[in-house]
Design an enzyme around this catalytic site. Structure first.
Site, PDB file in Angstrom:
ATOM      1  N   ASP A  32       0.857  -1.195   0.000  1.00 16.94           N
ATOM      2  CA  ASP A  32       0.000   0.000   0.000  1.00 16.94           C
ATOM      3  C   ASP A  32       0.888   1.238   0.000  1.00 16.94           C
ATOM      4  OD1 ASP A  32      -3.242   0.442   1.072  1.00 16.94           O
ATOM      5  OD2 ASP A  32      -1.882   2.156   0.918  1.00 16.94           O
TER       6      ASP A  32
ATOM      7  N   THR B 127      -3.185   5.998 -10.997  1.00 17.20           N
ATOM      8  CA  THR B 127      -3.235   4.780 -10.163  1.00 17.20           C
ATOM      9  C   THR B 127      -4.127   3.711 -10.783  1.00 17.20           C
ATOM     10  OG1 THR B 127      -2.698   5.872  -8.109  1.00 17.20           O
ATOM     11  CG2 THR B 127      -4.002   3.881  -7.931  1.00 17.20           C
TER      12      THR B 127
ATOM     13  N   THR C  88     -15.951  -2.080  -9.736  1.00 21.36           N
ATOM     14  CA  THR C  88     -17.136  -1.459  -9.150  1.00 21.36           C
ATOM     15  C   THR C  88     -18.352  -1.551 -10.073  1.00 21.36           C
ATOM     16  OG1 THR C  88     -18.055   0.686  -8.519  1.00 21.36           O
ATOM     17  CG2 THR C  88     -16.223   0.743 -10.037  1.00 21.36           C
ATOM     18  N   ASP C  89     -19.547  -1.506  -9.476  1.00 18.07           N
ATOM     19  CA  ASP C  89     -20.775  -1.460 -10.289  1.00 18.07           C
ATOM     20  C   ASP C  89     -20.898  -0.133 -11.049  1.00 18.07           C
ATOM     21  OD1 ASP C  89     -21.315   0.190  -8.112  1.00 18.07           O
ATOM     22  OD2 ASP C  89     -23.181  -0.804  -7.532  1.00 18.07           O
ATOM     23  N   GLU C  90     -20.105   0.860 -10.633  1.00 17.65           N
ATOM     24  CA  GLU C  90     -20.235   2.182 -11.262  1.00 17.65           C
ATOM     25  C   GLU C  90     -19.808   2.173 -12.729  1.00 17.65           C
ATOM     26  OE1 GLU C  90     -19.177   5.606  -8.982  1.00 17.65           O
ATOM     27  OE2 GLU C  90     -19.335   4.518  -7.088  1.00 17.65           O
TER      28      GLU C  90
ATOM     29  N   TYR D 246     -13.805   8.720 -11.993  1.00 17.17           N
ATOM     30  CA  TYR D 246     -13.503   7.509 -11.200  1.00 17.17           C
ATOM     31  C   TYR D 246     -13.975   6.250 -11.933  1.00 17.17           C
ATOM     32  CZ  TYR D 246     -14.444   3.747  -7.861  1.00 17.17           C
ATOM     33  OH  TYR D 246     -14.530   2.516  -7.257  1.00 17.17           O
TER      34      TYR D 246
ATOM     35  N   LYS E  58     -11.870   3.077 -13.608  1.00 19.91           N
ATOM     36  CA  LYS E  58     -12.053   1.672 -13.216  1.00 19.91           C
ATOM     37  C   LYS E  58     -12.467   0.840 -14.435  1.00 19.91           C
ATOM     38  CE  LYS E  58     -11.906   0.023  -9.617  1.00 19.91           C
ATOM     39  NZ  LYS E  58     -10.779  -0.565  -8.813  1.00 19.91           N
TER      40      LYS E  58
ATOM     41  N   LYS F 112     -16.775   9.012   2.678  1.00 21.40           N
ATOM     42  CA  LYS F 112     -17.877   8.286   2.048  1.00 21.40           C
ATOM     43  C   LYS F 112     -19.132   8.460   2.901  1.00 21.40           C
ATOM     44  CE  LYS F 112     -14.985   6.714  -1.067  1.00 21.40           C
ATOM     45  NZ  LYS F 112     -14.123   5.576  -0.967  1.00 21.40           N
TER      46      LYS F 112
ATOM     47  N   TYR G  85     -26.822  15.141  -1.164  1.00 17.96           N
ATOM     48  CA  TYR G  85     -26.889  15.693  -2.522  1.00 17.96           C
ATOM     49  C   TYR G  85     -28.333  15.710  -3.054  1.00 17.96           C
ATOM     50  CZ  TYR G  85     -21.844  15.685  -3.470  1.00 17.96           C
ATOM     51  OH  TYR G  85     -20.500  15.940  -3.468  1.00 17.96           O
TER      52      TYR G  85
ATOM     53  N   PRO H 118     -22.346  17.113 -10.582  1.00 21.37           N
ATOM     54  CA  PRO H 118     -22.647  16.926 -12.005  1.00 21.37           C
ATOM     55  C   PRO H 118     -22.740  15.447 -12.379  1.00 21.37           C
ATOM     56  CG  PRO H 118     -20.402  17.801 -11.690  1.00 21.37           C
ATOM     57  CD  PRO H 118     -21.045  17.782 -10.351  1.00 21.37           C
TER      58      PRO H 118
HETATM   59  N1  LIG Z   1     -15.755   1.340  -1.154  1.00 19.80           N
HETATM   60  C1  LIG Z   1     -16.682   0.918  -1.999  1.00 19.80           C
HETATM   61  O1  LIG Z   1     -17.877   1.034  -1.733  1.00 19.80           O
HETATM   62  C2  LIG Z   1     -16.287   0.262  -3.300  1.00 19.80           C
HETATM   63  C3  LIG Z   1     -17.320  -0.155  -4.160  1.00 19.80           C
HETATM   64  C4  LIG Z   1     -16.961  -0.780  -5.352  1.00 19.80           C
HETATM   65  C5  LIG Z   1     -15.636  -1.011  -5.665  1.00 19.80           C
HETATM   66  N2  LIG Z   1     -14.655  -0.580  -4.817  1.00 19.80           N
HETATM   67  C6  LIG Z   1     -13.252  -0.832  -5.208  1.00 19.80           C
HETATM   68  O2  LIG Z   1     -12.633  -1.555  -4.156  1.00 19.80           O
HETATM   69  C7  LIG Z   1     -11.266  -1.197  -4.038  1.00 19.80           C
HETATM   70  C8  LIG Z   1     -10.975  -0.777  -2.609  1.00 19.80           C
HETATM   71  O3  LIG Z   1     -11.844   0.305  -2.274  1.00 19.80           O
HETATM   72  P1  LIG Z   1     -11.742   1.029  -0.848  1.00 19.80           P
HETATM   73  O4  LIG Z   1     -13.054   1.617  -0.570  1.00 19.80           O
HETATM   74  O5  LIG Z   1     -11.105   0.130   0.113  1.00 19.80           O
HETATM   75  O6  LIG Z   1     -10.737   2.209  -1.216  1.00 19.80           O
HETATM   76  P2  LIG Z   1      -9.830   3.081  -0.253  1.00 19.80           P
HETATM   77  O7  LIG Z   1      -9.718   4.409  -0.934  1.00 19.80           O
HETATM   78  O8  LIG Z   1     -10.323   3.024   1.145  1.00 19.80           O
HETATM   79  O9  LIG Z   1      -8.419   2.336  -0.281  1.00 19.80           O
HETATM   80  C9  LIG Z   1      -7.580   2.354  -1.394  1.00 19.80           C
HETATM   81  C10 LIG Z   1      -6.189   1.953  -0.912  1.00 19.80           C
HETATM   82  O10 LIG Z   1      -5.303   1.944  -2.042  1.00 19.80           O
HETATM   83  C11 LIG Z   1      -4.081   2.555  -1.669  1.00 19.80           C
HETATM   84  N3  LIG Z   1      -3.451   3.122  -2.871  1.00 19.80           N
HETATM   85  C12 LIG Z   1      -3.884   4.172  -3.608  1.00 19.80           C
HETATM   86  N4  LIG Z   1      -3.035   4.394  -4.622  1.00 19.80           N
HETATM   87  C13 LIG Z   1      -2.068   3.449  -4.534  1.00 19.80           C
HETATM   88  C14 LIG Z   1      -0.914   3.141  -5.316  1.00 19.80           C
HETATM   89  N5  LIG Z   1      -0.584   3.878  -6.392  1.00 19.80           N
HETATM   90  N6  LIG Z   1      -0.138   2.096  -4.949  1.00 19.80           N
HETATM   91  C15 LIG Z   1      -0.445   1.352  -3.842  1.00 19.80           C
HETATM   92  N7  LIG Z   1      -1.509   1.598  -3.066  1.00 19.80           N
HETATM   93  C16 LIG Z   1      -2.318   2.632  -3.411  1.00 19.80           C
HETATM   94  C17 LIG Z   1      -4.480   3.639  -0.669  1.00 19.80           C
HETATM   95  O11 LIG Z   1      -3.396   4.037   0.150  1.00 19.80           O
HETATM   96  C18 LIG Z   1      -5.595   2.941   0.095  1.00 19.80           C
HETATM   97  O12 LIG Z   1      -5.064   2.241   1.205  1.00 19.80           O
HETATM   98  C19 LIG Z   1     -11.033  -0.081  -5.056  1.00 19.80           C
HETATM   99  O13 LIG Z   1     -10.444  -0.646  -6.188  1.00 19.80           O
HETATM  100  C20 LIG Z   1     -12.433   0.430  -5.372  1.00 19.80           C
HETATM  101  O14 LIG Z   1     -12.507   0.916  -6.694  1.00 19.80           O
HETATM  102  C21 LIG Z   1     -14.955   0.059  -3.645  1.00 19.80           C
END
Ligand SMILES: NC(=O)c1ccc[n+]([C@@H]2O[C@H](COP(=O)([O-])OP(=O)(O)OC[C@H]3O[C@@H](n4cnc5c(N)ncnc54)[C@H](O)[C@@H]3O)[C@@H](O)[C@H]2O)c1
Length: 352
Positions: A32, A99, A133-135, A159, A163, A198, A216, A292
């Site tokens: 990370d 990223t 993600t579903d998005e 975003y 993805k 969030k 929103y 938006p």
């Molecule tokens: N949270 C949700 O509701 C949700 C829903 C659908 C999909 N996702 C997907 O699940 C995954 C995790 O989501 P989350 O909510 O835990 O996100 P988060 O933002 O809480 O965590 C992301 C982590 O990635 C690390 N990171 C970012 N850039 C990095 C890099 N270049 N190299 C190494 N580490 C890096 C950050 O330090 C962080 O710890 C993501 O891929 C997100 O797209 C999340």
């Protein structure tokens, strides 16, 4: 045996790693970058474990990835690392492209080299699980059926577009280079350790600080809420039984409007932490200008995962939300740390 988890200090990644430790003795390598969203405190309980190795590093750093893969020889890689907040992507999309797209590309290239050098027996069991993600499917009208794995890609935010691009890379690297990849699309997660930008943790934080609860537009945007532990169990099931090259949708079966979520949350807080004024937290709700191109509705059809692999979510929204609120109330030091000037300064210095 070892697994490698990218983004392990984030919300879902850390829940995944902690759950892995509860259930097995396999070594976990957590990679990370520790951006503002990554918090090592999430992994505090396993920091002294000989089965856990934490590496602070960037998925865009190919020599580091190469080193980690060679050294630890994982049998699976779970790819969580991403920039994940839609509002931030609207403000500045550059980190999202770097990223989520470039980072995923470097991971794929290094995993490809690693995989090609494995012997046949190890190649047979190796998996790369890509968490998406579903998005990526865009927005649904109220009358439209839920997203299935074959739904058309129609991302609407920087975003979700980034993805979607990472999903396409995964698909191509599986097809072109035969990499054993499985992609998952989950709905909105909630639970312990979620960064308070969030919806759910933000509302808890604001309510406890007697700040307004900003929603929103008209609050009618609908999301399908998935308790993070159900998501984690789905990922374990997919590693064990999922078919290489397939996509699996993971939903909680809990479609709620944002207003419903915040109202329920206020009710739970009214009961567990009543305000000094005795008024309901609901009086703090404020409707603000919509963002938006704000997707109206997401809903996930998880039938494929349920029917073919036998997974199903266990948490009801009401019980999951109560557990989440309770966790935040019982862990004020976690929130204090994130809000502390030390943490904020560190974030500003390293990640502006
Ligand atoms: N949270 C949700 O509701 C949700 C829903 C659908 C999909 N996702 C997907 O699940 C995954 C995790 O989501 P989350 O909510 O835990 O996100 P988060 O933002 O809480 O965590 C992301 C982590 O990635 C690390 N990171 C970012 N850039 C990095 C890099 N270049 N190299 C190494 N580490 C890096 C950050 O330090 C962080 O710890 C993501 O891929 C997100 O797209 C999340």
């Amino acid at each position: 045996m070892t697994i490698l988890v990218t983004g392990a200090a984030g919300f879902i990644g850390s829940n995944f790693v902690l759950n892995w430790f509860d259930q097995s003795q396999e070594v976990v390598v957590s990679l990370d970058l520790l951006t503002y969203a990554g918090n090592l405190k999430n992994l505090d309980s396993i920091k002294d474990s000989p089965f856990h190795h934490f590496v602070q590093g960037d998925i865009r750093n190919r020599s580091l990835l190469n080193l980690i893969l060679k050294k630890y020889q994982p049998r699976a890689v779970f790819h969580f690392a991403a920039e994940s907040h839609v509002d931030r992507s609207i403000h500045d999309a550059s980190h999202f492209v770097d990223t989520n797209i470039v980072g995923t590309f470097s991971l794929l290239e290094e995993v490809r080299c690693y995989f090609n050098d494995l012997d046949i027996e190890h190649q047979k069991i190796f998996r790369l699980i890509h968490i998406s993600t579903d998005e990526v499917y865009g927005s649904l009208e109220p009358y439209e059926p839920k997203f299935i794995e074959d739904s058309q890609y129609k991302p609407n935010s920087p975003y979700s577009a980034s993805k979607a691009a990472s999903d396409h890379l995964m698909r191509a690297w599986h097809g072109t280079y035969n990499l054993p990849i499985i992609t998952t699309h989950c709905s909105n997660n909630y639970g312990p350790y979620q960064f308070p930008e969030k919806l759910i943790p933000l509302m808890i934080l604001h309510a406890l600080s007697e700040k307004s609860l900003p929603i929103y537009g008209d609050g009618q945007h609908t999301r399908d809420w998935l308790y993070v532990k159900d998501h984690v169990s789905a990922l374990r099931c997919i590693l064990e039984k999922g078919i290489v090259g397939e996509i699996y949708n993971i939903g909680g079966g809990n479609e709620k409007t944002n207003l419903e979520v915040v109202t329920k949350l206020c009710e739970i807080l009214d009961e567990l932490r009543p305000r000094a004024s005795k008024k309901s937290y609901r009086s703090l709700v404020t409707f603000i200008k919509d963002r938006p191109f704000h997707d109206k509705r997401y809903a996930i059809n998880s039938a494929k995962l349920e029917k073919t692999l036998g997974w199903k979510p266990e948490e009801l929204f009401e019980t999951g939300l109560r557990k989440t609120v309770t966790w935040f109330l019982e862990n004020p030091e976690w929130l204090d740390h994130i809000l502390s000037s030390e943490y904020q300064n560190w974030t500003n210095q390293h990640y502006s």
